[in-house]
Design a protein around this motif. Structure first.
Motif, mmCIF file in Angstrom:
data_model
loop_
_atom_site.group_PDB
_atom_site.id
_atom_site.type_symbol
_atom_site.label_atom_id
_atom_site.label_comp_id
_atom_site.label_asym_id
_atom_site.label_seq_id
_atom_site.Cartn_x
_atom_site.Cartn_y
_atom_site.Cartn_z
ATOM 1 N N LYS A 130 -7.173 4.150 2.453
ATOM 2 C CA LYS A 130 -6.226 3.102 2.821
ATOM 3 C C LYS A 130 -6.720 2.386 4.079
ATOM 4 O O LYS A 130 -7.146 3.026 5.042
ATOM 5 C CB LYS A 130 -4.830 3.682 3.070
ATOM 6 N N MET A 138 -5.599 -0.677 6.856
ATOM 7 C CA MET A 138 -4.534 -1.532 7.376
ATOM 8 C C MET A 138 -5.157 -2.734 8.079
ATOM 9 O O MET A 138 -6.054 -2.591 8.912
ATOM 10 C CB MET A 138 -3.646 -0.773 8.363
ATOM 11 N N CYS A 158 0.917 -7.671 8.747
ATOM 12 C CA CYS A 158 0.294 -6.407 8.345
ATOM 13 C C CYS A 158 0.089 -6.355 6.831
ATOM 14 O O CYS A 158 0.940 -6.791 6.060
ATOM 15 C CB CYS A 158 1.187 -5.238 8.786
ATOM 16 N N ILE A 178 -1.484 -3.328 4.009
ATOM 17 C CA ILE A 178 -2.038 -1.996 3.794
ATOM 18 C C ILE A 178 -2.567 -1.950 2.366
ATOM 19 O O ILE A 178 -1.814 -2.130 1.406
ATOM 20 C CB ILE A 178 -0.985 -0.895 4.011
ATOM 21 N N TYR A 218 3.090 0.977 10.690
ATOM 22 C CA TYR A 218 2.283 2.115 10.226
ATOM 23 C C TYR A 218 3.129 3.096 9.419
ATOM 24 O O TYR A 218 2.688 3.649 8.409
ATOM 25 C CB TYR A 218 1.675 2.801 11.446
ATOM 26 N N ASP A 268 2.044 6.669 7.855
ATOM 27 C CA ASP A 268 1.222 6.785 6.647
ATOM 28 C C ASP A 268 -0.108 7.444 7.017
ATOM 29 O O ASP A 268 -1.067 6.769 7.416
ATOM 30 C CB ASP A 268 0.995 5.417 6.025
ATOM 31 N N ILE A 290 -3.785 6.276 5.900
ATOM 32 C CA ILE A 290 -4.515 5.135 6.461
ATOM 33 C C ILE A 290 -5.670 5.654 7.310
ATOM 34 O O ILE A 290 -5.481 6.427 8.244
ATOM 35 C CB ILE A 290 -3.585 4.238 7.301
ATOM 36 N N ILE A 313 -8.206 0.723 10.627
ATOM 37 C CA ILE A 313 -7.346 -0.356 11.114
ATOM 38 C C ILE A 313 -8.245 -1.521 11.512
ATOM 39 O O ILE A 313 -9.151 -1.370 12.331
ATOM 40 C CB ILE A 313 -6.517 0.074 12.346
#
Length: 348
Positions: A2, A4, A15, A17, A53, A56, A59, A62
């Motif tokens: 994942k 972000m 944002c 994801i 966030y 999660d 993730i 970033i």
């Protein structure tokens, strides 16, 4: 995996994801937007990031772009970049964090050495998202506060300016938007009973008011605060607009208010057109990909005035996704670093 993507702006933090499996196939895409006025609430940034966030743990990466370093809460862009990047790193200390710059994605340590490389580099993320639509074109994107006019050749931006100051000079950045623009920066006078009437420079009314009156945006799309702190219904918008010429709803008829509104709209189109002319003359590009927040068609009308070939971004991406395109572009930059061959613009 994942990833972000974050775009930390002066008024909104966007944002996305994206969940990608081992075969480089997209499993899911989640999109979010949080209103955070960084000029007064910059200390709440980490709280905002934590909310996005949402714990999660899957993730891993970033990717961050920013424009909030120009907010009034900072004395310089360097101070802003350093504070924002520090808050991001502290919030996601266990993750891989990359920052969008004019020279690709960079680590926090690299940002500490050259903070201005990340200042207002959000449009670099945007370009990396939309470049797969057409190789050679101008991308026009009107947001809540500004309008980007970005030239691309061979899927690469060829902007004459990089910093906001440089881009304001080249026409690639026009400081006018759908929501937050003080109307006194669009017009110095408006017609009232066929008399050119000077406007007040007080922050009585903003562009969201005229676009609400003209039904270019809904009350829900009026996402910023109002100048008077009051409602966003049509009557409230008209009341604020009247104050532009020190009038009120008792002294102007509805027809006069509508005429003033349409006049300001045309002047805003002219502002964007002037920027577009500079870019077209510099690059010779004749195709334009347009993105207008709401249904204002300001970018469309500017391009139409110049007889350019127009491609509507709505044919490729939803308005919701387009509103966070820079965050999506930040993720696209990371995917290209990993040689995944994923083109997000065709997946969202």
């Amino acid at each position: 995996m994942k990833i972000m993507g974050l775009d930390i702006g002066g008024a909104n933090t966007d944002c996305v994801i994206i969940d990608i499996n081992d075969k480089h196939e997209i499993k899911s895409i989640q999109e979010y937007k949080e209103y955070l006025p960084m000029w007064k609430d910059n200390e709440k940034l980490q709280e905002c990031l934590i909310k996005l966030y949402d714990n999660d743990s899957e993730i891993e990466v970033i990717c961050v772009s920013m424009t909030a370093e120009l907010a009034d809460s900072y004395t310089s862009k360097t101070e802003g970049v350093l504070d924002i990047s520090k808050k991001v790193i502290e919030t996601f200390s266990e993750k891989i964090v990359k920052f969008v710059t004019f020279n690709g994605l960079k680590s926090y340590d690299e940002i500490l050495k050259n903070p201005l490389d990340a200042a207002a580099a959000n449009w670099i993320g945007t370009v990396n998202a939309i470049k797969y639509i057409k190789n050679n074109c101008i991308f026009m994107d009107m947001g809540s506060t500004t309008t980007d006019i970005i030239p691309l050749k061979n899927r690469t931006e060829i902007a004459s300016g990089h910093s906001d100051t440089e881009r304001l000079g080249t026409g690639e950045l026009v400081y006018t938007g759908m929501l937050r623009t003080n109307l006194a920066t669009i017009v110095h006078e408006v017609p009232v009973k066929n008399i050119p009437t000077s406007v007040s420079s007080e922050l009585f009314t903003i562009s969201a008011d005229i676009h609400r009156i003209l039904e270019h945006i809904t009350e829900e799309e009026y996402t910023c605060t109002t100048p008077d702190g009051k409602n966003k219904d049509l009557t409230s918008c008209k009341r604020r607009l009247c104050r532009l010429i020190c009038a009120d709803l008792d002294t102007l008829t509805d027809e006069e208010i509508i005429n003033i509104t349409k006049y300001i709209y045309e002047k805003q189109v002219e502002q964007v057109t002037q920027g577009l002319i500079k870019v077209v003359e510099k690059t010779g590009l004749t195709s334009v990909i347009i993105c207008d927040l709401g249904n204002s068609k300001i970018c469309y009308n500017a391009a139409k005035k110049l007889g350019l070939d127009i491609i509507d971004i709505d044919e490729y991406i939803s308005k919701k996704s387009m509103s966070i395109i820079t965050a999506i572009g930040a993720v696209q930059m990371y995917l290209e670093e990993q040689d995944t061959n994923i083109q997000l613009i065709h997946c969202i």
